[in-house]
Design a protein around this motif. Structure first.
Motif, PDB file in Angstrom:
ATOM      1  N   THR A 179       0.731  -1.101   0.040  1.00 43.58           N
ATOM      2  CA  THR A 179       0.024  -0.160  -0.335  1.00 43.58           C
ATOM      3  C   THR A 179       0.774   1.357   0.105  1.00 43.58           C
ATOM      4  OG1 THR A 179      -0.300   0.011   2.424  1.00 43.58           O
ATOM      5  CG2 THR A 179      -1.973  -1.299   1.305  1.00 43.58           C
ATOM      6  N   SER A 180       2.279   0.968   0.088  1.00 35.38           N
ATOM      7  CA  SER A 180       2.978   2.389   0.017  1.00 35.38           C
ATOM      8  C   SER A 180       3.064   3.007  -1.201  1.00 35.38           C
ATOM      9  CB  SER A 180       4.334   1.932   0.513  1.00 35.38           C
ATOM     10  OG  SER A 180       4.989   1.126  -0.622  1.00 35.38           O
ATOM     11  N   GLY A 181       2.721   2.303  -2.238  1.00 38.34           N
ATOM     12  CA  GLY A 181       2.844   2.626  -3.843  1.00 38.34           C
ATOM     13  C   GLY A 181       4.192   2.666  -4.439  1.00 38.34           C
ATOM     14  N   GLU A 182       5.141   2.415  -3.366  1.00 37.39           N
ATOM     15  CA  GLU A 182       6.586   2.389  -3.919  1.00 37.39           C
ATOM     16  C   GLU A 182       6.820   1.358  -5.042  1.00 37.39           C
ATOM     17  OE1 GLU A 182       9.178   1.620  -0.351  1.00 37.39           O
ATOM     18  OE2 GLU A 182       7.663   2.645   0.766  1.00 37.39           O
ATOM     19  N   SER A 183       7.882   1.807  -5.761  1.00 39.90           N
ATOM     20  CA  SER A 183       7.882   1.060  -7.153  1.00 39.90           C
ATOM     21  C   SER A 183       8.227  -0.326  -7.119  1.00 39.90           C
ATOM     22  CB  SER A 183       8.793   2.185  -8.026  1.00 39.90           C
ATOM     23  OG  SER A 183      10.058   2.177  -7.492  1.00 39.90           O
ATOM     24  N   PRO A 184       9.023  -0.727  -6.346  1.00 42.31           N
ATOM     25  CA  PRO A 184       9.605  -2.276  -6.536  1.00 42.31           C
ATOM     26  C   PRO A 184       8.474  -3.166  -5.925  1.00 42.31           C
ATOM     27  CG  PRO A 184      10.666  -1.365  -4.628  1.00 42.31           C
ATOM     28  CD  PRO A 184       9.787  -0.086  -5.297  1.00 42.31           C
ATOM     29  N   PHE A 185       7.164  -2.793  -5.699  1.00 39.50           N
ATOM     30  CA  PHE A 185       6.327  -3.923  -5.073  1.00 39.50           C
ATOM     31  C   PHE A 185       5.186  -3.673  -5.883  1.00 39.50           C
ATOM     32  CE2 PHE A 185       8.808  -2.214  -1.207  1.00 39.50           C
ATOM     33  CZ  PHE A 185       9.126  -3.261  -1.101  1.00 39.50           C
ATOM     34  N   PHE A 186       4.572  -4.972  -6.602  1.00 39.83           N
ATOM     35  CA  PHE A 186       3.398  -5.102  -7.360  1.00 39.83           C
ATOM     36  C   PHE A 186       2.822  -6.545  -7.299  1.00 39.83           C
ATOM     37  CE2 PHE A 186       7.792  -5.014  -9.778  1.00 39.83           C
ATOM     38  CZ  PHE A 186       7.510  -6.250 -10.506  1.00 39.83           C
ATOM     39  N   LEU A 187       1.414  -6.497  -7.734  1.00 40.46           N
ATOM     40  CA  LEU A 187       0.736  -7.576  -7.616  1.00 40.46           C
ATOM     41  C   LEU A 187       1.312  -8.781  -8.420  1.00 40.46           C
ATOM     42  CD1 LEU A 187      -1.709  -8.929  -6.424  1.00 40.46           C
ATOM     43  CD2 LEU A 187      -2.807  -8.119  -8.366  1.00 40.46           C
ATOM     44  N   GLY A 188       1.590  -9.919  -7.765  1.00 36.87           N
ATOM     45  CA  GLY A 188       1.567 -11.057  -8.595  1.00 36.87           C
ATOM     46  C   GLY A 188       0.884 -11.983  -7.886  1.00 36.87           C
ATOM     47  N   THR A 189      -0.393 -12.591  -8.410  1.00 35.46           N
ATOM     48  CA  THR A 189      -1.445 -13.459  -7.352  1.00 35.46           C
ATOM     49  C   THR A 189      -0.717 -14.544  -6.862  1.00 35.46           C
ATOM     50  OG1 THR A 189      -2.343 -14.480  -9.347  1.00 35.46           O
ATOM     51  CG2 THR A 189      -3.318 -12.502  -8.511  1.00 35.46           C
ATOM     52  N   ASP A 190       0.325 -15.375  -7.637  1.00 36.85           N
ATOM     53  CA  ASP A 190       0.735 -16.588  -7.668  1.00 36.85           C
ATOM     54  C   ASP A 190      -0.759 -17.787  -7.334  1.00 36.85           C
ATOM     55  OD1 ASP A 190       1.990 -19.052  -7.325  1.00 36.85           O
ATOM     56  OD2 ASP A 190       2.751 -18.646  -5.027  1.00 36.85           O
ATOM     57  N   SER A 191      -1.728 -17.256  -8.111  1.00 40.55           N
ATOM     58  CA  SER A 191      -2.703 -18.118  -8.108  1.00 40.55           C
ATOM     59  C   SER A 191      -2.441 -19.501  -8.608  1.00 40.55           C
ATOM     60  CB  SER A 191      -3.866 -17.559  -9.156  1.00 40.55           C
ATOM     61  OG  SER A 191      -5.086 -18.340  -9.205  1.00 40.55           O
ATOM     62  N   ALA A 192      -2.620 -20.489  -7.852  1.00 44.14           N
ATOM     63  CA  ALA A 192      -2.053 -21.737  -8.089  1.00 44.14           C
ATOM     64  C   ALA A 192      -3.222 -22.843  -7.798  1.00 44.14           C
ATOM     65  CB  ALA A 192      -0.838 -21.927  -7.220  1.00 44.14           C
ATOM     66  N   PRO A 193      -4.092 -23.235  -8.777  1.00 41.06           N
ATOM     67  CA  PRO A 193      -5.062 -23.989  -8.503  1.00 41.06           C
ATOM     68  C   PRO A 193      -4.418 -25.803  -8.369  1.00 41.06           C
ATOM     69  CG  PRO A 193      -4.818 -23.505 -11.008  1.00 41.06           C
ATOM     70  CD  PRO A 193      -3.925 -22.754 -10.371  1.00 41.06           C
ATOM     71  N   HIS A 194      -4.930 -26.314  -7.835  1.00 43.44           N
ATOM     72  CA  HIS A 194      -4.808 -27.703  -7.353  1.00 43.44           C
ATOM     73  C   HIS A 194      -6.282 -28.322  -7.278  1.00 43.44           C
ATOM     74  CE1 HIS A 194      -0.448 -27.828  -6.754  1.00 43.44           C
ATOM     75  NE2 HIS A 194      -0.586 -26.897  -6.279  1.00 43.44           N
ATOM     76  N   PRO A 195      -6.858 -29.380  -7.869  1.00 39.21           N
ATOM     77  CA  PRO A 195      -8.029 -29.973  -7.427  1.00 39.21           C
ATOM     78  C   PRO A 195      -8.336 -30.283  -6.108  1.00 39.21           C
ATOM     79  CG  PRO A 195      -6.952 -31.251  -9.192  1.00 39.21           C
ATOM     80  CD  PRO A 195      -5.955 -30.309  -8.743  1.00 39.21           C
ATOM     81  N   ASP A 196      -9.326 -30.096  -5.562  1.00 36.62           N
ATOM     82  CA  ASP A 196      -9.663 -30.270  -4.222  1.00 36.62           C
ATOM     83  C   ASP A 196      -8.872 -31.641  -3.476  1.00 36.62           C
ATOM     84  OD1 ASP A 196     -10.822 -27.979  -3.934  1.00 36.62           O
ATOM     85  OD2 ASP A 196     -12.872 -28.552  -3.902  1.00 36.62           O
ATOM     86  N   GLN A 197      -9.103 -32.663  -4.191  1.00 32.33           N
ATOM     87  CA  GLN A 197      -8.591 -34.066  -3.905  1.00 32.33           C
ATOM     88  C   GLN A 197      -7.144 -34.079  -3.583  1.00 32.33           C
ATOM     89  OE1 GLN A 197     -10.180 -33.480  -6.999  1.00 32.33           O
ATOM     90  NE2 GLN A 197      -9.437 -34.735  -8.464  1.00 32.33           N
ATOM     91  N   ALA A 198      -6.520 -33.194  -4.062  1.00 35.80           N
ATOM     92  CA  ALA A 198      -5.134 -33.046  -4.215  1.00 35.80           C
ATOM     93  C   ALA A 198      -4.665 -32.232  -2.970  1.00 35.80           C
ATOM     94  CB  ALA A 198      -4.331 -32.515  -5.306  1.00 35.80           C
ATOM     95  N   ILE A 230     -14.693 -23.752  -8.360  1.00 36.14           N
ATOM     96  CA  ILE A 230     -15.192 -23.911  -9.882  1.00 36.14           C
ATOM     97  C   ILE A 230     -15.015 -25.252 -10.155  1.00 36.14           C
ATOM     98  CG2 ILE A 230     -14.521 -21.517 -10.167  1.00 36.14           C
ATOM     99  CD1 ILE A 230     -12.213 -22.697 -11.795  1.00 36.14           C
ATOM    100  N   GLU A 231     -15.613 -25.820 -11.111  1.00 30.72           N
ATOM    101  CA  GLU A 231     -15.556 -27.090 -11.629  1.00 30.72           C
ATOM    102  C   GLU A 231     -14.581 -26.962 -12.773  1.00 30.72           C
ATOM    103  OE1 GLU A 231     -16.750 -29.495 -10.278  1.00 30.72           O
ATOM    104  OE2 GLU A 231     -17.769 -28.072  -8.814  1.00 30.72           O
ATOM    105  N   THR A 232     -13.684 -27.878 -12.979  1.00 32.95           N
ATOM    106  CA  THR A 232     -12.619 -28.001 -14.088  1.00 32.95           C
ATOM    107  C   THR A 232     -12.679 -29.545 -14.412  1.00 32.95           C
ATOM    108  OG1 THR A 232     -10.600 -28.798 -12.914  1.00 32.95           O
ATOM    109  CG2 THR A 232     -11.202 -26.415 -12.624  1.00 32.95           C
ATOM    110  N   GLY A 233     -12.249 -29.917 -15.721  1.00 33.25           N
ATOM    111  CA  GLY A 233     -12.032 -31.298 -16.041  1.00 33.25           C
ATOM    112  C   GLY A 233     -11.217 -32.011 -15.299  1.00 33.25           C
ATOM    113  N   ALA A 234     -10.475 -31.389 -14.461  1.00 38.22           N
ATOM    114  CA  ALA A 234      -9.489 -31.980 -13.389  1.00 38.22           C
ATOM    115  C   ALA A 234     -10.047 -32.061 -11.917  1.00 38.22           C
ATOM    116  CB  ALA A 234      -8.073 -31.418 -13.571  1.00 38.22           C
ATOM    117  N   GLY A 235     -11.369 -31.857 -11.901  1.00 33.23           N
ATOM    118  CA  GLY A 235     -12.042 -31.802 -10.663  1.00 33.23           C
ATOM    119  C   GLY A 235     -12.236 -30.756  -9.990  1.00 33.23           C
ATOM    120  N   PRO A 236     -12.999 -30.485  -8.996  1.00 34.94           N
ATOM    121  CA  PRO A 236     -13.187 -29.039  -8.556  1.00 34.94           C
ATOM    122  C   PRO A 236     -12.171 -28.267  -7.921  1.00 34.94           C
ATOM    123  CG  PRO A 236     -14.346 -30.868  -7.211  1.00 34.94           C
ATOM    124  CD  PRO A 236     -13.732 -31.390  -8.121  1.00 34.94           C
TER     125      PRO A 236
END
Ligand code: DOR
Ligand code: ZN
Length: 349
Positions: free
Chosen positions: A240-259, A327-333
């Protein structure tokens, strides 16, 4: 008098760290990122990994084929650094515009990192070539030594691995990915123009209690693992500082629930659908909505030497936004990250 903001128009965000996977999983998750983000740095930790320019070219084509027609989403490809990586293959891939960065996984640090680097001397030639051409190195900043406590692995990595590499390779441009510690934030702040850090949405809202107190919550387990509250606060302050070296990278990393829901569950939080709503909520709570655009849409392109997006999105504040639980995926929820509080900011893409 305090002015309340309930509508915010910003340049369309980018995601500077994203796992799209492949096949049936990718078909389901790619549209979730394309809905809100214009571009994303695509992580190469497939099985087998995306090692050569030819691998990246083929993966890029599969991503483009998985996107909804007319989405306009641009995958920014990365190569998975191995001890066999050819510096000239990397240089050619960068010169042609195919590849935007190279990813360093210490061997064994995380999901599908077995082909990563064990002996850092063996990648010296590639790193030197990257420094020459200005190609960023995205770093998974954790040591893998069994004797190092998992909560210390980022701070130890900075001291034992990252700082020596940077000293030995002047001009190497580095992104410390998914920074999780106050030490990491301080290191990046003091590090000059050649280092930056991505911060995830989930690390802005969870600490290690969320994973472990009152029952184990596998959907909050990711790597680097969330640390204690003081570190979360340091991340919020940096983002939240707005400083230039910090930015969003979600690392959104889906795995099926069974995993995820297994005796040895996979690491990763799936945040692609709601990451922007989560981040907006965090910035509002910090009184920093005026710096949201820097974090989501300006600082990243500036570091990567790319123009910011011309398109805009509007966020509006209102009744809680009903994101799906999974969400539903072909690899599982796949379970969507639950921040544990209502999300009032809706993205009108
Ligand atoms: O939590 C994580 N999940 N951290 C990583 O570094 C890798 C990622 C994945 O690929 O599942
Ligand atoms: Zn990742």
């Amino acid at each position: 008098m305090t002015e309340t903001i309930d509508r915010l128009t910003i340049r369309r965000p980018d995601d500077w760290h994203l796992h799209l996977r492949d096949g049936a999983m990718m078909a389901a998750v790619a549209p979730e990122s394309a809905r809100h983000f214009a571009r994303a740095i695509i992580m190469p930790n497939l099985v087998p990994p995306v090692v050569t320019a030819a691998d990246a070219e083929a993966y890029r084509a599969r991503i483009l084929a998985a996107l909804p027609p007319g989405s306009g989403f641009t995958p920014l490809m990365t190569l998975y650094l191995t001890e066999e990586t050819d510096p000239e293959d990397v240089a050619r891939a960068a010169a042609s515009g195919l590849v935007t960065a190279v990813k360093l996984y210490p061997a064994g640090a995380t999901t599908n990192s077995a082909s990563g680097v064990r002996d850092f001397d063996r990648v010296r030639g590639v790193l030197e070539r990257m420094a020459e051409i200005g190609l960023p190195l995205c770093v998974h900043g954790e040591v893998t030594d069994a004797e190092v406590d998992i909560f210390d692995r980022e701070a130890v990595f900075i001291e034992r691995v990252l700082e020596p590499i940077r000293r030995a390779t002047p001009g190497l441009r580095v992104v410390l990915e998914h920074v999780t510690t106050a030490e990491g934030v301080a290191y990046v702040r003091a590090g000059g123009a050649d280092i930056a850090a991505t911060i995830t949405a989930h690390h802005l809202v969870i600490n290690r209690n969320h994973i472990l107190a009152g029952g184990i919550r596998p959907h909050y387990y990711c790597l680097p693992v969330a640390k204690r509250e003081t570190h979360r606060l340091a991340l919020v302050e940096a983002a939240t500082s707005g400083e230039s070296p910090f930015f969003l990278g979600t690392d959104s990393a889906p795995h099926p629930d069974q995993a995820k829901l297994a005796p040895c569950g996979c690491a990763g939080c799936f945040t692609a659908p709601n990451a922007l709503s989560v981040v907006a909520e965090v910035f509002e709570a910090a009184g920093a909505l005026d710096r949201l655009e820097a974090f989501t849409s300006l600082n990243g392109p500036a570091f990567y030497r790319l123009p910011p997006n011309e398109a805009r999105i509007t966020l509006t504040k209102g009744a809680p936004v009903p994101y799906p639980a999974r969400i539903e995926t072909g690899a599982g929820p796949v379970t969507v990250f639950d921040p544990g509080f209502p999300l009032h900011w809706r993205v009108e893409a």
